[in-house]
Design a protein around this motif. Structure first.
Motif, PDB file in Angstrom:
ATOM      1  N   PRO A   1       3.872  -9.391   6.305  1.00  0.00           N
ATOM      2  CA  PRO A   1       2.463  -9.596   6.651  1.00  0.00           C
ATOM      3  C   PRO A   1       1.577  -8.462   6.142  1.00  0.00           C
ATOM      4  O   PRO A   1       1.909  -7.287   6.301  1.00  0.00           O
ATOM      5  CB  PRO A   1       2.487  -9.652   8.182  1.00  0.00           C
ATOM      6  N   SER A   2       0.471  -8.842   5.525  1.00  0.00           N
ATOM      7  CA  SER A   2      -0.552  -7.946   4.963  1.00  0.00           C
ATOM      8  C   SER A   2      -0.084  -7.217   3.703  1.00  0.00           C
ATOM      9  O   SER A   2      -0.867  -6.525   3.067  1.00  0.00           O
ATOM     10  CB  SER A   2      -1.061  -6.930   5.996  1.00  0.00           C
ATOM     11  N   ILE A   3       1.185  -7.378   3.320  1.00  0.00           N
ATOM     12  CA  ILE A   3       1.698  -6.718   2.112  1.00  0.00           C
ATOM     13  C   ILE A   3       2.157  -7.739   1.081  1.00  0.00           C
ATOM     14  O   ILE A   3       1.822  -7.661  -0.088  1.00  0.00           O
ATOM     15  CB  ILE A   3       2.858  -5.753   2.456  1.00  0.00           C
ATOM     16  N   GLY A   4       2.923  -8.731   1.519  1.00  0.00           N
ATOM     17  CA  GLY A   4       3.472  -9.719   0.606  1.00  0.00           C
ATOM     18  C   GLY A   4       4.943  -9.437   0.340  1.00  0.00           C
ATOM     19  O   GLY A   4       5.603  -8.692   1.070  1.00  0.00           O
ATOM     20  N   PHE A   5       5.478 -10.003  -0.736  1.00  0.00           N
ATOM     21  CA  PHE A   5       6.875  -9.786  -1.083  1.00  0.00           C
ATOM     22  C   PHE A   5       7.062  -8.371  -1.615  1.00  0.00           C
ATOM     23  O   PHE A   5       6.338  -7.935  -2.513  1.00  0.00           O
ATOM     24  CB  PHE A   5       7.322 -10.790  -2.148  1.00  0.00           C
ATOM     25  N   ASN A   6       8.022  -7.661  -1.054  1.00  0.00           N
ATOM     26  CA  ASN A   6       8.322  -6.324  -1.562  1.00  0.00           C
ATOM     27  C   ASN A   6       9.779  -6.016  -1.249  1.00  0.00           C
ATOM     28  O   ASN A   6      10.135  -5.732  -0.100  1.00  0.00           O
ATOM     29  CB  ASN A   6       7.408  -5.274  -0.950  1.00  0.00           C
ATOM     30  N   ASP A   7      10.633  -6.116  -2.257  1.00  0.00           N
ATOM     31  CA  ASP A   7      12.063  -5.936  -2.039  1.00  0.00           C
ATOM     32  C   ASP A   7      12.417  -4.518  -1.633  1.00  0.00           C
ATOM     33  O   ASP A   7      13.367  -4.281  -0.885  1.00  0.00           O
ATOM     34  CB  ASP A   7      12.840  -6.357  -3.286  1.00  0.00           C
ATOM     35  N   LYS A   8      11.651  -3.525  -2.102  1.00  0.00           N
ATOM     36  CA  LYS A   8      11.944  -2.129  -1.764  1.00  0.00           C
ATOM     37  C   LYS A   8      11.668  -1.854  -0.284  1.00  0.00           C
ATOM     38  O   LYS A   8      12.454  -1.162   0.376  1.00  0.00           O
ATOM     39  CB  LYS A   8      11.116  -1.193  -2.640  1.00  0.00           C
ATOM     40  N   ILE A   9      10.569  -2.386   0.229  1.00  0.00           N
ATOM     41  CA  ILE A   9      10.263  -2.207   1.648  1.00  0.00           C
ATOM     42  C   ILE A   9      11.307  -2.925   2.494  1.00  0.00           C
ATOM     43  O   ILE A   9      11.795  -2.393   3.499  1.00  0.00           O
ATOM     44  CB  ILE A   9       8.852  -2.721   1.964  1.00  0.00           C
ATOM     45  N   ALA A  10      11.658  -4.147   2.083  1.00  0.00           N
ATOM     46  CA  ALA A  10      12.658  -4.903   2.839  1.00  0.00           C
ATOM     47  C   ALA A  10      14.004  -4.193   2.820  1.00  0.00           C
ATOM     48  O   ALA A  10      14.703  -4.122   3.842  1.00  0.00           O
ATOM     49  CB  ALA A  10      12.786  -6.312   2.268  1.00  0.00           C
TER      50      ALA A  10
END
Length: 699
Positions: free
Chosen positions: A507-516
């Motif tokens: 939410p508020s960021i979108g897809f981000n494999d590094k954060i996940a």
């Protein structure tokens, strides 16, 4: 051989990729986040109903998605978001393949070699044959080309692969036919649909919003209510493990220097672009939009400021720009000018209200009168738009909507604008959004045929490194003094992600494999490294882990459940109130409205079931659907609407006298059958997926 070489064994994927459209049953709506391929050749990507999914099979499908994207979007970058989406699509197609193969076994579906030969020789050859051996000029199958390819000894191995593809396609066709036998359309269903689609209704109604029964505070919800709702709906709250995090974001915003560099780059191309003989090749090499050759533009294709510069200098042979336009610089070579589709520019003041609420109608009438009076007194339209308009985007610009084509706006709005004179202020125009006061700025029919070189204004290395240093400095301070204290000291905003899954948008960021990847390895309270993205840099702090398999009853969910319970209580109260009014002896809409100042009667003709639109009121699908089942001239019991409940009187229903019922039924039946089949297929395969035991082993 050119045709044959394009049909290597990966082409069996095409059949499954096309199943979504072919069957209208596989919808890719599951998570779309993935950290990249880490599986080894021969390892399993997952397990579906106990069957191991080879990683190579999944990678093959992903590769096909990737190649299709590049073919369809020449020159476009595969962003992390696009890549993650394709990876998740590939996984879902892999799962769906296995589920389909299970259905072949369940229905005992097999295909004999003789059936494959018959399909190749028949009048309706398999899809893969039609795609590769049909003459595009005539649309007819090129039998000579097909037979030549089949008889060529060099293609023997290839044809074995093609026959395997055809076998799969024939199995799918048999599965479709097996499922289709489960779907029937009765004469009664057909009659009902035809009557609804070709009948126009006239009705009168009192629409009561939920707030009519009072404020939310009159319908208290306690902790026990929330817990009971949660426990009663827990199965609906199943989910994969989830995480929450706080973060500080350091955005990448192009500087004035970055903008000037891009502008200078395009300035240096002006002379060369103006004299080049091959615009197509030049644009492919130099532009961020490689398809921008001989394109037709109107003012609606530019911001007002950019459009003024372009159209004010337009003449054949001219090279215009660089022109700044919505984060880009555009350099345009004008081929010719022409008269094109009319475009208009207008400003508006939007007044939102509920047309079924007498109070709302009175208030909006007062505001409208005040606005027109101030306009007559010379108050600028821009000032009034900023003060009164409920459209925040245009209100900030004094109501300006820029240039637009007729089909860009809702019909009522466009009709008012395109039938007015430049400089005029229209009478109030009602649309589904509310009441509009419109000032028509101007019209234009000039069209330009141009080729253009476009460059996005991107942050420079210097700008990126500056943002990176700020993020690194904060990261060091947060590690020493704490996340919140460091953010407060630097006056940085701390944002919250809300709950997200391993392979879902954050939410508020979108897809981000590094954060996940960080979130699903870290412990609560852990601080991430500085995480780089295309938009900027993030420093994250993990705040919550949920590995229970269910959505947690956190503050956010409590708020949602509370709102749902309040809504349910208000619906029951409103329905009971309206039922009491309609049950009184001799009750009519008129008597009910006369006795209740908060009610107003809405009357409408030409109401069509097919689109749910009520002229002069707006779209209300539940209300219009209720009309088709009412008895004419009788006051209804409360019927549900989009915003609450209504008391309705069906005044008339008329089927056009020119309607041939026999022909109408004949035309509707195939569509109805197809719609029921698609619904059945969707539900059938959604159930298969829901009940499947799917273990995703990708890391």
């Amino acid at each position: 051989m050119a045709v044959m070489s394009s049909l290597r064994d990966k082409t069996h994927i095409i059949l499954y990729v096309l199943l979504a459209a072919f069957l209208a049953l596989i919808v890719f709506e599951w998570g779309m986040n993935f950290s990249g391929f880490s599986g080894k050749k021969g390892s399993a990507a997952g397990i579906v109903n106990g069957k191991e999914v080879p990683y190579a099979r999944y990678e093959e499908i992903y590769k096909e998605f990737s190649e299709n994207f590049r073919r369809s979007n020449p020159g476009a970058d595969i962003t992390p978001e696009v890549e993650l989406g394709m990876q998740e699509q590939a996984w879902n197609v892999t799962v769906d393949q296995i589920l389909l193969e299970e259905q072949f076994d369940r229905f005992g579906i097999s295909v004999e070699d003789s059936e494959i030969v018959a399909s190749l020789d028949g009048d309706n050859p398999p899809m893969i044959i039609r795609q590769n051996f049909v003459d595009p000029a005539t649309g007819a199958l090129d039998r000579q080309k097909l037979n030549s390819a089949r008889s060529d000894p060099k293609n023997k191995e290839m044809w074995l692969q093609i026959e395997d593809i055809v076998r799969r396609e024939l199995k799918v066709s048999k599965l479709i036919r097996a499922l289709q036998t489960m779907v029937h359309v009765s004469d009664r269903e057909l009659d009902a649909v035809v009557k609804r689609e070709f009948t126009k209704f006239s009705a009168s109604f009192i629409a009561a919003p939920l707030d009519l029964v009072g404020e939310d505070s009159k319908f208290p919800v306690n902790a026990a209510d929330i817990q009971a709702y949660y426990d009663g709906h827990k199965e609906q709250l199943r989910q994969s493990p989830s995480r929450k995090a706080d973060y500080v974001f350091f955005p990448l915003v192009p500087s004035a220097k970055d903008s000037s560099v891009v502008r200078a780059e395009l300035e240096s191309l002006r002379a060369e672009f103006g004299t080049t003989a091959n615009d197509s090749d030049y644009v492919k090499v130099q532009s961020d939009r490689p398809t921008g050759v001989d394109q037709q533009f109107s003012r609606a294709d530019f911001t007002p400021e950019a459009g003024t510069l372009v159209f004010g200098n337009a003449k054949p042979g001219a090279v215009i720009g660089p022109v700044a336009d919505n984060g880009y610089y555009r350099l345009l070579k004008v081929k010719k000018t022409a008269t094109g589709e009319p475009v208009a520019r207008a400003s508006h003041i939007l007044l939102s209200f509920n047309p079924a609420s007498r109070d709302d109608v009175a208030k909006v009438r007062e505001r409208m009168v005040a606005i027109y009076k101030k306009l007559q007194e010379g108050v600028p339209f821009e000032t009034l738009a900023k003060e009164y308009s409920a459209d925040p985007g245009s209100a900030a610009r004094g109501g300006d909507l820029g240039w637009f084509r007729k089909d860009a706006m809702v019909p009522e709005f466009s009709e008012a604008v395109f039938s007015s004179r430049p400089g005029s202020v229209t009478k109030p125009v009602q649309t589904k959004f509310g009441l509009h006061i419109i000032r028509v700025t101007g019209f234009d029919q000039t069209s330009l045929v141009c080729s253009e070189v476009v460059r996005m204004i991107r942050p420079s290395t210097e700008t990126v490194e500056s943002a990176r240093r700020l993020a690194m400095a904060f990261h060091m301070e947060a590690g020493k003094k704490g996340f919140d204290k460091s953010a407060a000291a630097e006056k940085l905003s701390v944002e919250k992600t809300g709950e997200f899954l391993r392979r879902s948008p954050i939410p508020s960021i979108g897809f981000n494999d590094k954060i996940a990847a960080f979130a699903f390895k870290a412990s609560e309270g852990d601080l991430s490294d500085v995480i780089e993205s295309e938009r900027g840099f993030y420093v994250m702090r993990l705040t919550d882990k949920n590995d229970t398999g269910f959505r947690q009853l956190d503050d956010d969910l409590k708020k949602r459940i509370t709102a749902e319970l309040v809504r349910e209580k208000k619906e029951k109260a409103l329905e009971k109130m309206l039922a009491g009014l309609s049950a009184k002896p001799g009750a009519t809409l008129e008597s009910i409205a006369a006795a209740n100042k908060s009610f107003t009667i809405v009357k409408a003709d030409e109401i069509r079931w097919v689109d749910g639109y009520i002229p002069g009121y707006g779209v209300d699908r539940p209300l219009v659907e209720a009309l088709s089942g009412l008895k004419q001239g009788v006051l209804s019991k409360p019927v549900r609407t989009t915003a609450g409940y209504a008391l309705v009187r069906l005044d008339n229903r008329v089927m056009g006298s020119d309607i041939d019922l026999k022909n109408a039924k004949a035309s509707v039946r195939p569509n109805l059958v197809r719609a029921k089949q698609e619904q059945f297929f969707a539900e059938y395969f959604a159930t298969l997926r829901k009940n499947a035991k799917i273990e995703d082993l990708r890391q």
